[in-house]
Write an enzyme that holds these catalytic residues in place. Sequence first.
Site, PDB file in Angstrom:
ATOM      1  N   PHE A  11     -12.529  28.016 -43.474  1.00  0.00           N
ATOM      2  CA  PHE A  11     -13.298  27.253 -44.189  1.00  0.00           C
ATOM      3  C   PHE A  11     -14.566  27.532 -43.563  1.00  0.00           C
ATOM      4  O   PHE A  11     -15.247  26.339 -43.238  1.00  0.00           O
ATOM      5  CB  PHE A  11     -12.893  26.020 -44.509  1.00  0.00           C
ATOM      6  CG  PHE A  11     -13.688  25.373 -45.539  1.00  0.00           C
ATOM      7  CD1 PHE A  11     -13.508  26.252 -46.769  1.00  0.00           C
ATOM      8  CD2 PHE A  11     -14.186  23.995 -45.565  1.00  0.00           C
ATOM      9  CE1 PHE A  11     -14.329  25.582 -47.785  1.00  0.00           C
ATOM     10  CE2 PHE A  11     -14.800  23.238 -46.550  1.00  0.00           C
ATOM     11  CZ  PHE A  11     -14.829  23.998 -47.650  1.00  0.00           C
ATOM     12  N   ILE A  14     -18.148  31.987 -44.967  1.00  0.00           N
ATOM     13  CA  ILE A  14     -17.818  32.745 -46.003  1.00  0.00           C
ATOM     14  C   ILE A  14     -16.780  31.961 -46.815  1.00  0.00           C
ATOM     15  O   ILE A  14     -16.887  32.284 -47.990  1.00  0.00           O
ATOM     16  CB  ILE A  14     -17.153  34.167 -45.637  1.00  0.00           C
ATOM     17  CG1 ILE A  14     -18.133  34.690 -44.779  1.00  0.00           C
ATOM     18  CG2 ILE A  14     -16.572  35.107 -46.793  1.00  0.00           C
ATOM     19  CD1 ILE A  14     -17.552  36.209 -44.021  1.00  0.00           C
ATOM     20  N   GLY A 154     -20.910  43.580 -46.088  1.00  0.00           N
ATOM     21  CA  GLY A 154     -21.388  42.381 -46.757  1.00  0.00           C
ATOM     22  C   GLY A 154     -21.007  42.791 -48.272  1.00  0.00           C
ATOM     23  O   GLY A 154     -20.089  43.011 -48.821  1.00  0.00           O
ATOM     24  N   GLY A 207     -31.173  31.825 -37.142  1.00  0.00           N
ATOM     25  CA  GLY A 207     -29.855  31.767 -37.429  1.00  0.00           C
ATOM     26  C   GLY A 207     -29.142  33.281 -37.918  1.00  0.00           C
ATOM     27  O   GLY A 207     -27.905  33.379 -38.586  1.00  0.00           O
ATOM     28  N   GLU A 210     -25.882  35.213 -33.705  1.00  0.00           N
ATOM     29  CA  GLU A 210     -25.045  34.308 -33.169  1.00  0.00           C
ATOM     30  C   GLU A 210     -25.505  33.988 -31.732  1.00  0.00           C
ATOM     31  O   GLU A 210     -26.141  34.835 -31.005  1.00  0.00           O
ATOM     32  CB  GLU A 210     -23.589  34.831 -33.145  1.00  0.00           C
ATOM     33  CG  GLU A 210     -22.888  34.765 -34.661  1.00  0.00           C
ATOM     34  CD  GLU A 210     -21.695  35.423 -34.574  1.00  0.00           C
ATOM     35  OE1 GLU A 210     -20.806  35.236 -33.685  1.00  0.00           O
ATOM     36  OE2 GLU A 210     -21.684  36.306 -35.667  1.00  0.00           O
ATOM     37  N   LYS A 225     -16.505  48.475 -37.899  1.00  0.00           N
ATOM     38  CA  LYS A 225     -16.533  48.781 -39.408  1.00  0.00           C
ATOM     39  C   LYS A 225     -16.662  50.191 -39.595  1.00  0.00           C
ATOM     40  O   LYS A 225     -16.004  50.520 -40.690  1.00  0.00           O
ATOM     41  CB  LYS A 225     -18.172  48.187 -39.898  1.00  0.00           C
ATOM     42  CG  LYS A 225     -18.064  46.758 -39.881  1.00  0.00           C
ATOM     43  CD  LYS A 225     -19.428  46.211 -39.990  1.00  0.00           C
ATOM     44  CE  LYS A 225     -19.438  44.715 -40.005  1.00  0.00           C
ATOM     45  NZ  LYS A 225     -21.011  44.264 -39.675  1.00  0.00           N
ATOM     46  N   GLY A 315     -24.562  37.081 -45.039  1.00  0.00           N
ATOM     47  CA  GLY A 315     -25.100  36.046 -46.007  1.00  0.00           C
ATOM     48  C   GLY A 315     -23.705  35.479 -46.750  1.00  0.00           C
ATOM     49  O   GLY A 315     -22.943  36.388 -47.204  1.00  0.00           O
TER      50      GLY A 315
END
Lengths: 337, 162
Positions: A11, A14, A154, A207, A210, A225, A315
């Site tokens: 939680f 995402i 994403g 932001g 990180e 990826k 995002g």
Amino acid sequence: MKTVKLIVVGFGTIGKGTLEVLRAKHRDLMEKQGCDVRVVAICEIDGTLVNGKGVNIDSVLKAAAAGKLRDHPDWKNMKSLQAIEEIEADIVLELTPGDIKTGEPGISHIKKALECGKHVVTSNKSPIALKFQELTALAEKKGLKLRYEATVGGAIPIINLYRDSLEINKVGSIYGILNGTSNYILTKMSEEDVSLETALKEAQELGIAERDPSYDINGTDTAVKLVILANSIMGKKISYKDISVKGIQDITPDAIELAGKHGFVIKLVGDVNGLEVSPRLVPLHHPLNVSGTLNAVMLDTDIAGTLTLIGHGAGKIQTASSVLADVIDIMKDMQDS
Amino acid sequence: MKVDTVLRLKDVPGMLIKALEPISSHGGNVISVTHSREEKGLVSVHVSFKVQDQSSLNLIRRALEKQRIIISEMAIEGRTYITKKSLSFILVGHVIDTDIRDTIDRINEVGMVSGIEVVMPAPNQKSSVLMDVEIDEKSNGILLSLVEKICKEKEFLLVRSL
């Protein structure tokens, strides 16, 4: 109307984004898909919200925003693996941030879900990159779906696009700008003539980066990826150690300026066919020259020719688009069978 | 015989005349000249001409090469027999202090370094060097492994084109 029950594991950004979109699109899903989607459990690191009829998403999001999730009436002292095993549901959404080295806790969550007969949708790239063959084989053996669109790029629907629309094609190469943080830094360095350190600091303040951005800067994130794209689209059987990885840490403002003078930009490019992540010179007007945090993927295919997809690589809301695309896809399959 | 060439010229006044002069002075009859400005720095010019025989053509080639004009493509009576391409890359490191002459000489054994630009912030800091190399299309892989080898040896970061 068919009810589809989801367990949300993780939680964080995402997880919250996915619930926000579910709250906003609940009626749409009923009208368009004919499904009443309910979240029957939300697993946090130290407990789980459980409600067999579906948690009230609005009250959960409000409790989370106020830092009072543990005071919510549905909160139970139940671990994620137990929740995945015991709570009746159709699909498990594995949305935890994975540890790139071990893939945990994601690998255990995904395995448990599949073993218990639940489909899986994940945004967690580490388990898919580390255990691609094992996890896809397990899903197949169990006759279940394992979907992972949100792990790469994403909101860009690259994996599903290939599966649904390009399967007739042989993919010769894939080049990708797959890390928003490093792309933001390179863009800043090139547009504002600042050092890497200054651009990184700004990204952290906004932001975008990180607190420990080393995996973004040193190419690790892009390489993970790339492993997923190589295995899922190009049918390779490779792992992280097969990839040559160089990051952007040694790129100087001089190099960027020099590139600009000769009509190039420097981008951190994942070259799937070459199994290489490295900073490359990209011509100024090339489709892969995307700025800021945008991601881009360019496929070279034998029938469709060259395709380039550009979009938000991160995002919380944008990534939820890919998570829910996978959910809808599984729901359609459930209705067909 | 009819010869079609693509010459790559520096984008400075007088270059085109300098390139055409050796053709006519060795008996070549220029049929057409078209040019396209695709990239920065160099301009590709398509020049077609008629020439008496192979030996006149050889003289023209030598004269052009002497002027350091790059012939990136050449076809005789429609049959291609040279295709060169231009590759650019940036080296970041102590490029000058690690004998840049040696770096260039070794690259010249595979292709031809046709352009070089150096940015040196201070003598003890890393410099950034952009090189353009003209190379036969088929030698691409050889050049790449050579440059990678040099970079490993001399501890440069290589930023090569896509």
